[in-house]
Design an enzyme around this catalytic site. Structure first.
Site, short mmCIF file in Angstrom:
data_model
loop_
_atom_site.label_atom_id
_atom_site.label_comp_id
_atom_site.label_asym_id
_atom_site.label_seq_id
_atom_site.Cartn_x
_atom_site.Cartn_y
_atom_site.Cartn_z
CG ASP A 26 -13.24 -11.13 -1.79
OD1 ASP A 26 -12.23 -10.68 -1.20
OD2 ASP A 26 -13.37 -12.34 -2.05
CE1 TYR A 78 -6.19 -4.53 1.98
CE2 TYR A 78 -7.47 -6.56 2.20
CZ TYR A 78 -6.89 -5.59 1.41
OH TYR A 78 -6.98 -5.68 0.03
CB SER A 79 -11.72 -5.94 5.18
OG SER A 79 -11.94 -6.28 6.52
CE LYS A 114 -8.56 -1.72 -1.13
NZ LYS A 114 -7.62 -0.99 -2.05
P1 NAD Z 1 0.87 -5.06 -2.93
O1 NAD Z 1 1.02 -4.92 -1.45
O2 NAD Z 1 1.59 -6.13 -3.64
O3 NAD Z 1 1.30 -3.69 -3.64
C1 NAD Z 1 0.92 -2.45 -3.15
C2 NAD Z 1 1.76 -1.39 -3.87
O4 NAD Z 1 1.37 -0.11 -3.36
C3 NAD Z 1 3.26 -1.54 -3.63
O5 NAD Z 1 3.95 -1.39 -4.84
C4 NAD Z 1 3.59 -0.40 -2.67
O6 NAD Z 1 4.91 0.09 -2.82
C5 NAD Z 1 2.56 0.64 -3.06
N1 NAD Z 1 2.24 1.55 -1.96
C6 NAD Z 1 1.93 1.21 -0.67
N2 NAD Z 1 1.73 2.34 0.04
C7 NAD Z 1 1.90 3.38 -0.81
C8 NAD Z 1 1.83 4.79 -0.66
N3 NAD Z 1 1.54 5.35 0.54
N4 NAD Z 1 2.04 5.58 -1.74
C9 NAD Z 1 2.33 5.02 -2.94
N5 NAD Z 1 2.44 3.69 -3.14
C10 NAD Z 1 2.23 2.89 -2.08
O7 NAD Z 1 -0.71 -5.15 -3.18
P2 NAD Z 1 -1.50 -5.96 -4.27
O8 NAD Z 1 -1.76 -7.32 -3.76
O9 NAD Z 1 -0.85 -5.78 -5.59
O10 NAD Z 1 -2.88 -5.17 -4.23
C11 NAD Z 1 -3.09 -4.02 -5.05
C12 NAD Z 1 -4.48 -3.47 -4.80
O11 NAD Z 1 -5.45 -4.46 -5.09
C13 NAD Z 1 -4.72 -3.05 -3.36
O12 NAD Z 1 -5.49 -1.89 -3.36
C14 NAD Z 1 -5.49 -4.21 -2.75
O13 NAD Z 1 -6.32 -3.78 -1.71
C15 NAD Z 1 -6.28 -4.68 -3.95
N6 NAD Z 1 -6.63 -6.12 -3.95
C16 NAD Z 1 -5.69 -7.06 -3.71
C17 NAD Z 1 -6.04 -8.42 -3.76
C18 NAD Z 1 -5.02 -9.51 -3.53
O14 NAD Z 1 -5.40 -10.68 -3.48
N7 NAD Z 1 -3.74 -9.21 -3.44
C19 NAD Z 1 -7.36 -8.78 -4.05
C20 NAD Z 1 -8.30 -7.77 -4.31
C21 NAD Z 1 -7.91 -6.43 -4.27
#
Ligand code: NAD
Ligand code: TYD
Length: 350
Positions: free
Chosen positions: A134, A158-159, A162
């Protein structure tokens, strides 16, 4: 149920591991490939319970490595991608924005190109699912909600990264007819979250009697969603969402940071058997985050009305499950907070 070859990227991370588990357990006829670079945020310990499942394969690799990604698509002929791999922490994006462009923008582009090259515009029964945030909508004032039609207005590196990747996914849909879906979700919390984000960081600090660094005056608002409910929403959108569409996912659960931290402190005192009020004494107001978005709040009525999704747990219940998990998984917490975590923490909070 049709058989599918599903690539889940970032499946060793926080949200990704919950999505991988749900798909591996629920869809025995799907072949699930989890591709993850195992950065500081990726951890195979998150998936030990399903690592030997016959429909599951882990592949270590980087989404920015184009020849490797192309070869992987050639080998497995994925008909669908659920793309979660990303650099995901706002504070880190402020210190190193380029790393976010590389993974979140270029990495997404490389996946989109590999998907397109494999199917050569014949996309019948294919899907590219982009998991987004979001935060692309920017910051709200005291009132209003993010809707699917809200204009993008990202503020942090970051945003912005995305938002850029969301735009490219949509552009591939419009330009090449690639079937896609995007979900924009609010702040997640739950088991296996790396202790750099607010809730697990503060749980870890309370356990260790360390200060709780509240940015600015603490009057910033976020909408919080239990991670398993996000994984359930992803499953629903993947199977029943309208292609070429966007869904907002949120917890109907807005909290000012300071109020959330106080609730967390109260629950931690109970869970740890500590004197009432002792965790709150650790609250320390620190320098604000640059460009700190005031408020995020999601209108999740579209996914609710169209797909019947709603959160399954209250915030109090989800927080209790989360706290209990961290207290019962001391080894996990100790292992992820050793080594480079210490350097990160010093730099961020000294
Ligand atoms: P996280 O940081 O816990 O996990 C990210 C994962 O991606 C890790 O396992 C990492 O090893 C892997 N990764 C990073 N760079 C990489 C690369 N170059 N190649 C392959 N793997 C790679 O993130 P999260 O909180 O689990 O978020 C996951 C997704 O959901 C993201 O796209 C994030 O933008 C989105 N998101 C997160 C939230 C939140 O609150 N955490 C909310 C909405 C959306
Ligand atoms: P965070 O968990 O980093 O998620 P996001 O920035 O993606 O919303 O932060 C949630 C809120 O908590 C945000 O307003 C910043 C604040 N915060 C603190 O006050 N102190 C901290 O140490 C951290 C990590 C976050």
């Amino acid at each position: 149920m049709t058989n599918r070859n599903v690539l889940i990227t970032g499946g060793a991370g926080f949200i990704g591991s919950h999505v991988v588990r749900l798909f591996v357990e629920k869809y025995s006829n799907y072949k699930i490939i989890n591709l993850d670079a195992l950065t500081y945020a990726g951890n195979l310990e998150n998936l030990t319970d399903i690592e030997n499942a016959p429909n599951y394969t882990f592949v270590k690799g980087d989404i920015t490595d184009e020849p490797f990604i192309n070869a992987l698509f050639d080998k497995y002929k994925f008909d669908s991608v659920i793309h979660l791999a990303a650099e995901s922490h706002v504070d880190r994006s402020i210190k190193d924005p380029l790393a976010f462009v590389k993974t979140n923008v270029i990495g997404t582009m490389i996946l989109l190109n590999a998907f397109k090259a494999l199917w050569k515009d014949n996309f019948t029964d294919k899907l590219f699912y982009h998991v987004s945030t979001d935060e692309v909508y920017g910051s709200l004032g005291e009132t209003g909600l993010f809707e699917e039609t809200t204009s993008y207005d990202p503020n942090s590196p970051y945003s912005a990264s995305k938002a850029s990747s969301d735009h490219f996914v949509r552009a591939y849909g419009e330009t090449y007819g690639m079937p896609y879906v995007i979900t924009n979700c609010s702040n997640n919390y739950g088991q296996n979250q790396f202790p750099e984000k607010l809730i697990p960081l503060f749980i870890n600090n309370i356990i260790n009697h360390k200060p709780l660094p509240v940015y600015g005056d603490g009057n910033y608002t976020r909408d919080w969603l239990y991670v398993v409910d996000h994984a359930i929403a992803i499953d629903l959108v993947f199977h029943k969402g309208k292609q070429g569409d966007t869904y907002n996912i949120g917890g109907f659960n807005e909290w000012k940071n300071i109020d959330l931290v106080k609730l967390l402190c109260q629950q931690m005192d109970v869970a740890l058997g500590r004197e009432k009020g002792s965790s709150e004494k650790l609250i320390t107001y620190v320098k604000d985050r640059p460009g700190h978005d005031l408020r995020y709040a999601i209108d999740a009525s579209k996914i609710n009305k169209e797909l019947g999704w709603k959160p399954s747990v209250t915030f109090e219940e989800g927080l209790k499950i989360t706290i209990d998990w961290y207290l019962n998984n001391e080894d996990w917490l100790n292992s992820v907070t050793s080594g480079s975590y210490q350097t990160y923490y010093q730099k961020q909070y000294s």
